[in-house]
Design a protein around this motif. Structure first.
Motif, short mmCIF file in Angstrom:
data_model
loop_
_atom_site.label_atom_id
_atom_site.label_comp_id
_atom_site.label_asym_id
_atom_site.label_seq_id
_atom_site.Cartn_x
_atom_site.Cartn_y
_atom_site.Cartn_z
N ASP A 186 0.91 -1.17 -0.04
CA ASP A 186 0.10 0.03 -0.11
C ASP A 186 0.92 1.21 -0.21
OD1 ASP A 186 -2.16 -1.59 0.01
OD2 ASP A 186 -2.82 -1.26 2.03
N ASN A 187 1.81 1.22 0.70
CA ASN A 187 2.99 2.43 0.67
C ASN A 187 3.63 2.64 -0.44
OD1 ASN A 187 2.77 3.69 3.15
ND2 ASN A 187 3.97 1.94 4.18
N ALA A 188 3.75 1.57 -1.38
CA ALA A 188 4.14 1.79 -2.78
C ALA A 188 3.27 2.45 -3.74
CB ALA A 188 4.69 0.33 -3.14
N LEU A 189 1.97 2.62 -3.21
CA LEU A 189 1.05 3.15 -4.28
C LEU A 189 0.92 4.72 -3.86
CD1 LEU A 189 -1.88 0.65 -4.03
CD2 LEU A 189 -0.76 1.35 -6.03
N ILE A 190 1.49 5.02 -2.79
CA ILE A 190 1.38 6.55 -2.50
C ILE A 190 2.50 7.25 -3.16
CG2 ILE A 190 1.45 8.25 -0.63
CD1 ILE A 190 0.37 6.21 1.17
N ALA A 191 2.19 8.15 -3.75
CA ALA A 191 3.16 9.02 -4.69
C ALA A 191 3.26 10.32 -4.19
CB ALA A 191 2.31 9.28 -6.23
N GLY A 192 2.74 10.77 -3.24
CA GLY A 192 2.90 12.07 -2.51
C GLY A 192 2.11 12.49 -1.55
N PHE A 193 2.17 13.79 -0.90
CA PHE A 193 1.21 14.18 -0.04
C PHE A 193 1.13 15.55 -0.08
CE2 PHE A 193 5.36 15.00 2.01
CZ PHE A 193 5.05 16.15 2.72
N ALA A 194 0.08 15.93 0.50
CA ALA A 194 -0.23 17.35 0.80
C ALA A 194 -0.95 18.03 1.82
CB ALA A 194 -1.24 18.01 -0.70
N ILE A 195 -0.72 19.07 2.36
CA ILE A 195 -1.33 19.47 3.57
C ILE A 195 -2.42 20.43 3.49
CG2 ILE A 195 -0.90 20.51 5.93
CD1 ILE A 195 0.66 18.02 5.14
N ASN A 196 -3.52 20.30 3.88
CA ASN A 196 -5.01 21.20 3.80
C ASN A 196 -5.25 21.91 5.00
OD1 ASN A 196 -6.93 22.13 2.30
ND2 ASN A 196 -8.41 20.47 2.70
N PRO A 219 7.36 12.95 -1.95
CA PRO A 219 7.25 14.41 -2.34
C PRO A 219 5.95 15.00 -1.95
CG PRO A 219 6.46 13.22 -4.20
CD PRO A 219 7.02 12.27 -3.20
N SER A 220 6.22 16.36 -1.49
CA SER A 220 5.23 17.45 -0.99
C SER A 220 4.47 18.00 -2.32
CB SER A 220 5.58 18.30 0.08
OG SER A 220 4.57 19.45 -0.01
N LEU A 221 3.38 17.87 -2.38
CA LEU A 221 2.69 18.66 -3.67
C LEU A 221 2.04 20.10 -2.88
CD1 LEU A 221 2.20 15.70 -4.45
CD2 LEU A 221 0.72 16.31 -5.98
N GLY A 222 2.53 20.39 -1.56
CA GLY A 222 2.10 21.72 -1.29
C GLY A 222 1.39 21.69 -0.07
N VAL A 223 1.34 22.98 0.32
CA VAL A 223 0.45 23.41 1.75
C VAL A 223 -0.63 24.31 1.43
CG1 VAL A 223 0.56 24.32 4.18
CG2 VAL A 223 2.40 23.07 3.00
N LEU A 224 -1.96 23.73 1.41
CA LEU A 224 -3.12 24.52 0.96
C LEU A 224 -3.58 25.39 2.16
CD1 LEU A 224 -5.14 21.98 -0.91
CD2 LEU A 224 -3.79 23.70 -1.89
N PRO A 225 -3.29 26.70 2.37
CA PRO A 225 -4.22 27.47 3.10
C PRO A 225 -5.65 27.16 3.20
CG PRO A 225 -2.72 28.92 1.57
CD PRO A 225 -2.95 27.43 1.17
N TRP A 226 -6.07 27.79 4.26
CA TRP A 226 -7.82 27.37 4.62
C TRP A 226 -8.30 28.43 3.55
CZ3 TRP A 226 -10.25 24.98 8.34
CH2 TRP A 226 -11.47 25.05 8.44
N PHE A 227 -9.38 27.50 2.73
CA PHE A 227 -10.06 28.34 1.73
C PHE A 227 -11.52 28.96 2.29
CE2 PHE A 227 -13.21 27.86 -1.84
CZ PHE A 227 -12.66 28.70 -2.65
N GLN A 469 -2.37 28.04 -7.23
CA GLN A 469 -1.50 28.83 -6.56
C GLN A 469 -0.57 27.98 -5.41
OE1 GLN A 469 -3.28 32.32 -4.63
NE2 GLN A 469 -1.21 32.95 -3.84
N HIS A 470 -1.24 27.28 -4.73
CA HIS A 470 -0.63 26.60 -3.56
C HIS A 470 -0.40 24.83 -3.73
CE1 HIS A 470 -1.58 30.22 -1.27
NE2 HIS A 470 -2.62 30.17 -1.67
N MET A 471 -0.75 24.23 -5.01
CA MET A 471 -0.51 23.12 -4.87
C MET A 471 0.17 22.67 -6.38
SD MET A 471 -3.47 20.11 -4.64
CE MET A 471 -2.93 18.22 -4.22
N ASP A 472 1.34 21.90 -6.50
CA ASP A 472 2.09 21.51 -7.61
C ASP A 472 1.21 20.71 -8.40
OD1 ASP A 472 3.89 21.02 -9.61
OD2 ASP A 472 5.34 20.79 -8.33
#
Length: 483
Positions: A186-196, A219-227, A469-472
């Motif tokens: 399962d870990n092998a399927l995770i390609a990245g993460f993001a923070i919301n 890899p990090s795809l970004g930190v999303l500020p509160w929408f 703006q905040h996510m790759d």
């Protein structure tokens, strides 16, 4: 050839549905044909689809974000809780059965086949499918036979982006801990993460972000500020329903224990001259209400008992004596009648249940469910409404002679002789701007001629820009895998 990516959460309510909606709109704006997909959803907030079935309302919003009509293949398995231990199982838009939680696992092999069938059908002739998980893959006790998260990702060979919710705290542990307990496959399927849901200056989390990358290798795809405009989008989860204190006209809504299709409230919350007060259990219905709105319910008879347990029936009678207005929608409509007859035991023990007695109608529960997209006219004002029906039961009686909606060949709804008590089966009435303005105006509310649907569209565009703006998104699309 279509590509696909799956958004899973490091916990429940991390904002997966909103992120998927934003991604769908962002990639649509880039010129891609996009489809949303959720293998399994658990929600009583359903939408009726163009092909005559039902799916989770979040997927209907994601379809809107993608610029297409909702379809049953977008959410092939929908679980609709009917009690604390059992749920109705909807497969590819139609009711399959009702099962207790402990028996649901027996259905999963059959349901995985249906989810894969819908997924591959949906992926035909599109550029991208954005998939939403359910709950969290960290619930490894549910991994066997899973069709909602890693079980589906493995079966369809889809890479996963894991999203954490920093607003709740402990987001480093959410992400790193998920990797620690997942099996290697399962870990092998995770390609990245993001923070919301970050509040404040995102650079303050740079050190935390580095810790996650160093510890997981993802890899990090970004930190999303509160929408901040998220409240303008239809709520998926009952826990997202919140009171809105804006104007002088007060609508009181008792939060039923099995509340369903509460999207009826979203356009009302948008009105600056209206306050919507969601009344929790243990609290009396306020005496200063202008309108009491009793919403839909997945289990009308059980929620009618719950209504009485709270003493809300007494509060409602007092409201009526003061000259107040009442509107019941779907299950709320059924509750307002004289009696609910369920001789087949569809909602529990066979029998008859006394209603609230405010409308001279009777409801008979029958197993056939009515699912329909409906166009109607409000008879008093001539305003047009596009709505939907999703219910079991047939309601009839003298007050149906005072129907207040015309469906082009048949009338709908019931009203008391003085017109202050109304009920109907149509959901989505208040999304129609002219009707909402006329209906509330007749009750004395000041409305702002808000274009509700345009507001939702503009908010989806703003959400897409937020993600751009905040996510790759370039990295995300490169991680998506052909299917």
């Amino acid at each position: 050839m279509a590509k696909a990516i799956m958004i899973q959460g490091a916990g429940s309510n991390v904002g997966k549905s909103m992120v998927v909606a934003g991604l769908a709109r962002a990639f649509k704006r880039r010129g891609l044909t996009v489809r949303p997909f959720k293998p399994q959803n658990m929600s009583n907030n359903a939408a009726v689809t163009s092909d005559g079935g039902e799916i989770g309302r979040a997927q209907a919003l994601q379809a809107l974000a993608s610029g297409v009509a909702p379809h049953t293949d977008m959410n092939p398995v929908l679980l609709k809780p009917e009690s604390d231990v059992g749920a109705q199982v909807i497969v590819q838009g139609e009711r399959l059965t009702t099962v207790k939680a402990r028996d649901y696992a027996k259905l999963k092999p059959q349901l995985l086949t249906a989810t894969l069938e819908s997924f591959h059908r949906l992926a035909q002739d599109v550029d991208l499918v954005v998939i939403e998980g359910a709950g969290s893959p960290a619930e490894i006790n549910l991994r066997k036979g899973d069709i909602a998260n890693m079980g589906f990702a493995e079966a369809a060979n889809i890479p996963v982006i894991l999203v954490g919710d920093i607003d709740r705290g402990g987001v480093i542990a959410q992400i790193v801990g998920t990797q620690a307990i997942l099996p290697d496959g399962d870990n092998a399927l995770i390609a990245g993460f993001a923070i919301n849901k970050f509040r404040g200056d995102p650079t303050l989390f740079d050190a935390g972000l580095k810790e996650i990358v160093d510890r997981t290798g993802w890899p990090s795809l970004g930190v999303l500020p509160w929408f901040s405009d998220a409240w303008k989008l239809p709520a998926e989860d009952v826990m997202d329903i919140a009171s809105s204190k804006k104007g002088d006209f007060k609508i009181v809504v008792p939060r039923l224990s099995r509340i369903a299709n509460f999207d009826d409230l979203d356009p009302l919350v948008m009105e600056p001259g209206v306050s919507v007060d969601i009344v929790e259990q243990g609290r009396a219905l306020p005496g200063d209400a202008d309108l009491v709105l009793i919403p839909g319910s997945k289990s009308t008879i059980a929620d009618l008992a719950f209504f009485r347990e709270q003493g809300w029936d007494i509060d409602l009678q007092a409201h009526v004596r003061r000259g107040g207005h009442v509107l019941g929608i779907c299950g709320g409509y059924q509750m307002l009648g004289q009696e609910i007859i369920d001789l087949d035991g569809i909602e529990g023990k066979p029998g008859r249940t006394q209603g609230l007695g405010l409308l001279d109608v009777v409801t008979e529960m029958k197993p056939e469910k009515r699912l329909a997209l409906t166009q109607a006219t409000h008879l008093a004002t001539g305003t047009a409404v596009e709505a939907y029906e999703i219910h079991i039961g047939r309601t009839y009686g003298p007050d149906c002679e005072h129907a207040w909606l015309d469906l082009g060949g048949r009338t709908e709804g019931a009203a008391s002789k003085d017109g202050k008590i109304l009920g109907c089966y149509l959901h989505g009435l208040f999304s129609a701007d002219e009707f909402r303005t006329a209906f509330l105006g007749n009750l004395g509310a000041q409305t702002a001629n808000t274009d509700y649907n345009q507001s939702v569209e503009e908010t989806l565009d703003a959400l897409a820009e937020h993600l751009e703006q905040h996510m790759d998104l370039d990295l995300l699309i490169s991680l998506a895998r052909p299917v």
